[in-house]
Motif scaffolding. Sequence first.
Motif, short mmCIF file in Angstrom:
data_model
loop_
_atom_site.label_atom_id
_atom_site.label_comp_id
_atom_site.label_asym_id
_atom_site.label_seq_id
_atom_site.Cartn_x
_atom_site.Cartn_y
_atom_site.Cartn_z
N THR A 88 5.61 -1.58 1.23
CA THR A 88 6.32 -0.33 1.49
C THR A 88 7.19 -0.06 0.27
N MET A 89 7.16 1.17 -0.22
CA MET A 89 7.88 1.54 -1.44
C MET A 89 8.50 2.92 -1.33
N ASP A 90 9.48 3.13 -2.19
CA ASP A 90 10.07 4.45 -2.38
C ASP A 90 9.69 4.93 -3.77
N PHE A 91 9.43 6.23 -3.90
CA PHE A 91 9.15 6.86 -5.18
C PHE A 91 10.23 7.92 -5.40
N GLU A 92 10.96 7.79 -6.49
CA GLU A 92 12.07 8.70 -6.80
C GLU A 92 11.81 9.38 -8.14
N PRO A 93 12.14 10.67 -8.28
CA PRO A 93 12.05 11.31 -9.59
C PRO A 93 12.98 10.59 -10.56
N TRP A 94 12.54 10.44 -11.80
CA TRP A 94 13.31 9.71 -12.81
C TRP A 94 12.96 10.26 -14.16
N GLU A 95 13.36 9.54 -15.18
CA GLU A 95 13.01 9.93 -16.55
C GLU A 95 11.52 9.70 -16.77
N ALA A 96 11.01 10.24 -17.88
CA ALA A 96 9.59 10.08 -18.19
C ALA A 96 9.22 8.60 -18.22
N GLY A 97 8.07 8.29 -17.64
CA GLY A 97 7.60 6.92 -17.57
C GLY A 97 7.73 6.37 -16.17
N ASP A 154 17.41 -6.17 -1.08
CA ASP A 154 17.16 -6.64 0.29
C ASP A 154 15.66 -6.59 0.64
N LEU A 155 14.80 -6.89 -0.35
CA LEU A 155 13.35 -6.89 -0.14
C LEU A 155 13.01 -7.70 1.11
N ALA A 156 12.26 -7.09 2.01
CA ALA A 156 11.79 -7.79 3.21
C ALA A 156 10.43 -8.42 2.88
N VAL A 157 10.30 -9.70 3.15
CA VAL A 157 9.05 -10.42 2.92
C VAL A 157 8.65 -11.08 4.23
N ASP A 158 7.46 -10.74 4.68
CA ASP A 158 6.94 -11.31 5.92
C ASP A 158 5.70 -12.14 5.62
N GLY A 159 5.66 -13.37 6.15
CA GLY A 159 4.46 -14.18 6.10
C GLY A 159 4.31 -15.08 4.90
N ASP A 160 5.36 -15.24 4.06
CA ASP A 160 5.24 -16.12 2.91
C ASP A 160 6.62 -16.63 2.51
N ASP A 161 6.71 -17.94 2.26
CA ASP A 161 7.98 -18.55 1.86
C ASP A 161 7.95 -19.11 0.44
N ASP A 162 6.85 -18.92 -0.28
CA ASP A 162 6.70 -19.48 -1.62
C ASP A 162 7.20 -18.49 -2.67
N PRO A 163 8.35 -18.77 -3.32
CA PRO A 163 8.90 -17.85 -4.31
C PRO A 163 7.97 -17.57 -5.48
N GLU A 164 7.20 -18.58 -5.91
CA GLU A 164 6.26 -18.36 -7.02
C GLU A 164 5.15 -17.40 -6.63
N ARG A 165 4.60 -17.59 -5.46
CA ARG A 165 3.53 -16.71 -4.97
C ARG A 165 4.06 -15.30 -4.78
N VAL A 172 10.57 1.74 -6.05
CA VAL A 172 11.34 0.62 -5.49
C VAL A 172 10.50 -0.05 -4.41
N LEU A 173 10.20 -1.33 -4.62
CA LEU A 173 9.46 -2.12 -3.64
C LEU A 173 10.44 -2.56 -2.56
N ARG A 174 10.19 -2.16 -1.31
CA ARG A 174 11.09 -2.44 -0.19
C ARG A 174 10.59 -3.56 0.73
N ARG A 175 9.27 -3.69 0.86
CA ARG A 175 8.73 -4.65 1.83
C ARG A 175 7.38 -5.15 1.36
N MET A 176 7.13 -6.43 1.62
CA MET A 176 5.82 -7.04 1.37
C MET A 176 5.44 -7.85 2.60
N ARG A 177 4.19 -7.73 2.99
CA ARG A 177 3.70 -8.54 4.10
C ARG A 177 2.46 -9.30 3.65
N PHE A 178 2.47 -10.59 3.92
CA PHE A 178 1.40 -11.50 3.50
C PHE A 178 0.61 -11.99 4.71
N HIS A 179 -0.64 -12.33 4.46
CA HIS A 179 -1.45 -13.08 5.40
C HIS A 179 -1.51 -14.50 4.84
#
Length: 135
Positions: free
Chosen positions: A34-43, A51-62, A92-99
Amino acid sequence: MESDTATFPPHPIRGVRAVYARQASCPSDFAEVTMDFEPWEAGVVFEVAVDLAVDGDDDPERQAECRAAVEAGVRDELTWPGAGLSPAAAVVLRRMRFHPVDSHPRAFRQAGRLAVRNAFAAAHRPPQAAKERQG
């Protein structure tokens, strides 16, 4: 002379969800973001929410590998020459869900690409009030 490209995003687009799930063989693919897209400068500026929400994974490297893959997918899609876009976005990355088995960086890269497509569709969707007046 007018440019054939449109600046993207034209306005804030929040809570864009993308699920990449493919079960054609073993191993399968799964990633949800889940992400937000905001108008910004070129690029393109890519950020990970504090406060990124991560579901289904506890490995920081992964998680780090998959976050990098999401960013790569977002950049691929926004800067693809055939897209006709001139990206001026903060993403802005807000949430990741893993299997536990089927999630991997390649799946998260595809989810990043899909999130851009979903954001583009949302940016060009008529407002809800206009839909109700037409109905």
